[in-house]
Design an enzyme around this catalytic site. Structure first.
Site, PDB file in Angstrom:
ATOM      1  N   ASN A   1      54.502 -17.736 -40.636  1.00  0.00           N
ATOM      2  CA  ASN A   1      53.493 -17.778 -39.581  1.00  0.00           C
ATOM      3  C   ASN A   1      52.685 -19.078 -39.573  1.00  0.00           C
ATOM      4  O   ASN A   1      51.647 -19.169 -38.919  1.00  0.00           O
ATOM      5  CB  ASN A   1      52.543 -16.583 -39.707  1.00  0.00           C
ATOM      6  CG  ASN A   1      53.298 -15.274 -39.806  1.00  0.00           C
ATOM      7  OD1 ASN A   1      53.431 -14.695 -40.886  1.00  0.00           O
ATOM      8  ND2 ASN A   1      53.849 -14.837 -38.688  1.00  0.00           N
TER       9      ASN A   1
ATOM     10  N   ILE B   1      48.432 -22.135 -37.429  1.00  0.00           N
ATOM     11  CA  ILE B   1      48.513 -20.769 -37.953  1.00  0.00           C
ATOM     12  C   ILE B   1      48.677 -19.781 -36.814  1.00  0.00           C
ATOM     13  O   ILE B   1      47.961 -19.860 -35.811  1.00  0.00           O
ATOM     14  CB  ILE B   1      47.229 -20.404 -38.731  1.00  0.00           C
ATOM     15  CG1 ILE B   1      46.950 -21.449 -39.817  1.00  0.00           C
ATOM     16  CG2 ILE B   1      47.324 -19.021 -39.330  1.00  0.00           C
ATOM     17  CD1 ILE B   1      45.534 -21.405 -40.339  1.00  0.00           C
ATOM     18  N   CYS B   2      49.604 -18.845 -36.984  1.00  0.00           N
ATOM     19  CA  CYS B   2      49.751 -17.795 -35.985  1.00  0.00           C
ATOM     20  C   CYS B   2      48.987 -16.562 -36.469  1.00  0.00           C
ATOM     21  O   CYS B   2      49.446 -15.831 -37.334  1.00  0.00           O
ATOM     22  CB  CYS B   2      51.219 -17.436 -35.795  1.00  0.00           C
ATOM     23  SG  CYS B   2      51.458 -16.108 -34.618  1.00  0.00           S
ATOM     24  N   LEU B   3      47.793 -16.401 -35.928  1.00  0.00           N
ATOM     25  CA  LEU B   3      46.940 -15.292 -36.366  1.00  0.00           C
ATOM     26  C   LEU B   3      46.162 -14.847 -35.132  1.00  0.00           C
ATOM     27  O   LEU B   3      45.474 -15.660 -34.503  1.00  0.00           O
ATOM     28  CB  LEU B   3      45.997 -15.791 -37.476  1.00  0.00           C
ATOM     29  CG  LEU B   3      45.151 -14.764 -38.196  1.00  0.00           C
ATOM     30  CD1 LEU B   3      46.034 -13.761 -38.932  1.00  0.00           C
ATOM     31  CD2 LEU B   3      44.227 -15.437 -39.193  1.00  0.00           C
TER      32      LEU B   3
ATOM     33  N   ASP C   1      56.649 -12.004 -36.075  1.00  0.00           N
ATOM     34  CA  ASP C   1      55.830 -12.726 -35.109  1.00  0.00           C
ATOM     35  C   ASP C   1      55.737 -14.173 -35.588  1.00  0.00           C
ATOM     36  O   ASP C   1      54.684 -14.634 -36.008  1.00  0.00           O
ATOM     37  CB  ASP C   1      54.440 -12.068 -35.039  1.00  0.00           C
ATOM     38  CG  ASP C   1      53.574 -12.740 -33.996  1.00  0.00           C
ATOM     39  OD1 ASP C   1      54.117 -13.412 -33.111  1.00  0.00           O
ATOM     40  OD2 ASP C   1      52.340 -12.597 -34.094  1.00  0.00           O
TER      41      ASP C   1
END
Lengths: 149, 449
Positions: free
Chosen positions: A78, A85-87, A118
């Protein structure tokens, strides 16, 4: 423009009473820009790594989320090559009740719980999905290589 | 330095209502000497006893065990001798001393069998030797500890009485604005609902001084730390240091004198508040020293007599020793925090979670969460519909009817200065925003064409 009271308060607490394994220090010349370190959580492939990040509070903060990016290279599904950052809470799930502290704790938690469904770094995510053990080995290697003091 | 001296010195520094119930360390020490004498008269000098007790089950000739009998509700120590049958034939023995021992054991064996026959009690068996001096030692220790714990109970009751008296005084001298300002029928306030007027000159309340004192007190974290990495009770030295620092800060900000505490009852109240804290500190010292004294005297007892009172098998009996399970200082600190401190509402409890200022004017969303009007207007302008706390989609539904009037009045009453300042800031911010929306930069100077 003057720094909002909220940012001053958050900074004071971050410095005086830091969350375990996390530091965040504002730049002298720009109090909206923070140098951050996060310790890799025990039990994760990032254990014993110290990861450097940068955090910036945009003008609209806290109405808009802070911008956070990894500076240390990390092998994580992620987090991409540029450290982005994928959050969800950094994007559409942001709430003005969240804080710098809670954001950084979430990032730390993301290290313990990678989510290859994801992905942001698709190749890493594929590796994690197809051979988790081997992917974790690479994560450990990168941690040793780039995130040890 | 010997512990008994250190202990005596500490007691001298403490107020008499505490020290008079201290543990009689010297007396207990003398009693231990008596036990030693008693054991010696039984031919069981510590070294002998030590060997006997240690040999235990390994050596089958004689087993001595030390028991603390608690059937009577008192601790009654005794020795139990269990001798095995004389295994050694007298003729095999050359060493005259060993011969003597062997014959003694044979005698013991015989007498033991006799008592067993008399009692019909084979499971327990053995020769039981009561130890009166040792009983006296435990009796003395028990009664002291009992008196100590009773005394602490009284202290707690007294503390609570003083505290509730102080609470009354503080709440009287820190009354909110509505209670001290005279009511005017033709007040401008009526026309301006939601507005705040502060008339500082006529304030007959020490509300703000008390709030500052309590704020400093909470920040000092004197007895307990609430920081993330070192949570919990502080050491006595640390607490003492922090209490001193707190008092210095109060003095430095002139919070203790007539400039800030104007009402006559306020200054004695502050004095009483400081005394209560000092008292908690003393109780903390006292409790710590007593625990140490108890531990030391039991250790001394074991060392001098070789009687293993603190062995695992005897631990059940030592439970009888009255000890305070929860620490009294902690209870007192808690009392203070739940009785006195909440008398003055703290700003933190009425802050808007978004801007961290006072949530004025307070808007309560349909989900029950509360924010200041300014932050909600900003959210609405951005089209954010979710409550920042629970994500229920009610932000865009909020309007004038969502003003929490009861809370608004409460805030005006208890935080007149903060509320008035926030109102001003809100207006400034709103004006700036409007100008920006019109395409004007308020920071730029006006240019005449």
């Amino acid at each position: 423009m003057a720094l909002p009271k909220r940012i001053i308060k958050e900074t004071e607490r971050l410095v005086a009473d830091p969350a375990p394994g996390i530091t965040a220090v504002p730049h002298d010349d720009n109090l909206r820009y923070f140098d951050v370190t996060i310790q890799g959580p025990d039990g994760s492939p990032f254990q014993q790594g110290i990861f450097k990040l940068e955090l910036f509070l945009p003008e609209e903060y806290p109405m808009a989320p802070p911008k956070v990016r990894f500076l240390t290279k990390i092998y994580h599904p992620n987090i991409d090559k540029l450290g982005r950052i994928c959050l969800d809470i950094l994007k559409d799930k942001w709430s003005p009740a969240l804080q710098i502290r809670t954001v950084l704790l979430s990032v730390q938690a993301l290290l313990s719980a990678p989510n290859p469904d994801d992905p942001l770094a698709t190749d890493v995510a594929k590796h994690y999905k197809e051979n988790e053990k081997d992917a974790q080995r690479v994560s450990r290697e990168w941690t040793q290589l780039y995130a040890s003091e | 330095m010997h512990f008994s001296k250190t202990y005596a010195q500490l007691l001298q520094e403490l107020p008499p209502e505490l020290s008079q119930n201290a543990i009689q360390y010297r007396q207990l020490k003398k009693q231990i000497n008596q036990v030693v004498v008693e054991l010696a008269s039984l031919g069981l000098a510590p070294s002998v006893l030590h060997d006997l007790l240690k040999s235990g089950a390994a050596e089958e000739r004689a087993i001595v065990s030390y028991e603390l009998d608690t059937h009577s509700g008192h601790i009654e120590p005794r020795l139990r001798l269990l001798a095995g049958p004389p295994a050694i034939e007298a003729s095999d023995v050359v060493d005259p001393e060993a011969e003597q021992t062997a014959s003694q054991i044979a005698l013991l064996w015989a007498s033991q069998r006799q008592t067993q026959r008399l009692d019909g009690d084979t499971a327990q068996g053995g020769l039981v030797i009561p130890l009166p001096s040792d009983s006296a030692f435990f009796e003395l220790l028990t009664t002291t500890l009992q008196a100590l714990s009773d005394n602490l109970l009284t202290i707690r009751t007294q503390f609570i009485a003083t505290l509730s008296e102080l609470t009354k005084t503080v709440s009287n001298s820190a009354r909110p604005a509505s209670a001290v300002s005279s009511f005017k029928v033709h007040s401008a306030l009526n026309a301006d609902a939601g507005g705040v007027r502060v008339d500082a000159s006529s304030r007959k309340s020490d509300l703000y001084s008390w709030r500052e004192i309590f704020q400093l007190y909470i920040e000092a974290e004197i007895f307990e730390s609430v920081s993330e990495q070192h949570r919990g009770e502080r050491t006595t030295e640390d607490a003492e240091h922090r209490l001193k620092q707190f008092i210095e800060r109060v003095t430095a900000r002139a919070l203790g004198d007539g400039r800030t505490l104007r009402l006559p009852q306020s200054r004695p109240a502050l004095e009483s508040f400081l005394q209560l804290n000092l008292f908690i500190l003393n109780v903390k010292k006292f409790e710590l020293a007593n625990a140490e004294a108890t531990r030391k005297i039991l250790k001394k007892h074991a060392k001098r007599t070789a009687l293993p009172a603190t062995d695992s098998q005897n631990n059940n009996a030592l439970v009888l020793l009255p000890t305070s399970r929860t620490s009294l200082p902690q209870i007192l600190v808690q009392e203070l925090g739940t009785t006195l401190l909440p008398v003055i509402p703290s700003l933190e409890d009425y802050a808007c979670l978004i801007c961290t200022g006072i949530a004025f004017k307070p808007i309560r969303l349909r989900c029950g969460h509360l924010f200041c009007v300014r932050c909600l207007v900003k959210m609405q302008k951005r089209g954010n519909s979710q409550c920042p706390m629970c994500r229920s989609p009610c932000v865009l539904l909020a309007d004038k009817s969502n003003v929490d009037w009861a809370l608004l009045n409460f805030m005006r009453d208890w935080f007149p200065e903060e509320a008035s300042l926030k109102l001003k800031q809100n207006e400034q911010e709103a004006t700036q925003e409007q100008l920006h929306e019109l395409g004007l930069d308020p920071d730029q100077r006006c240019v005449v064409m």
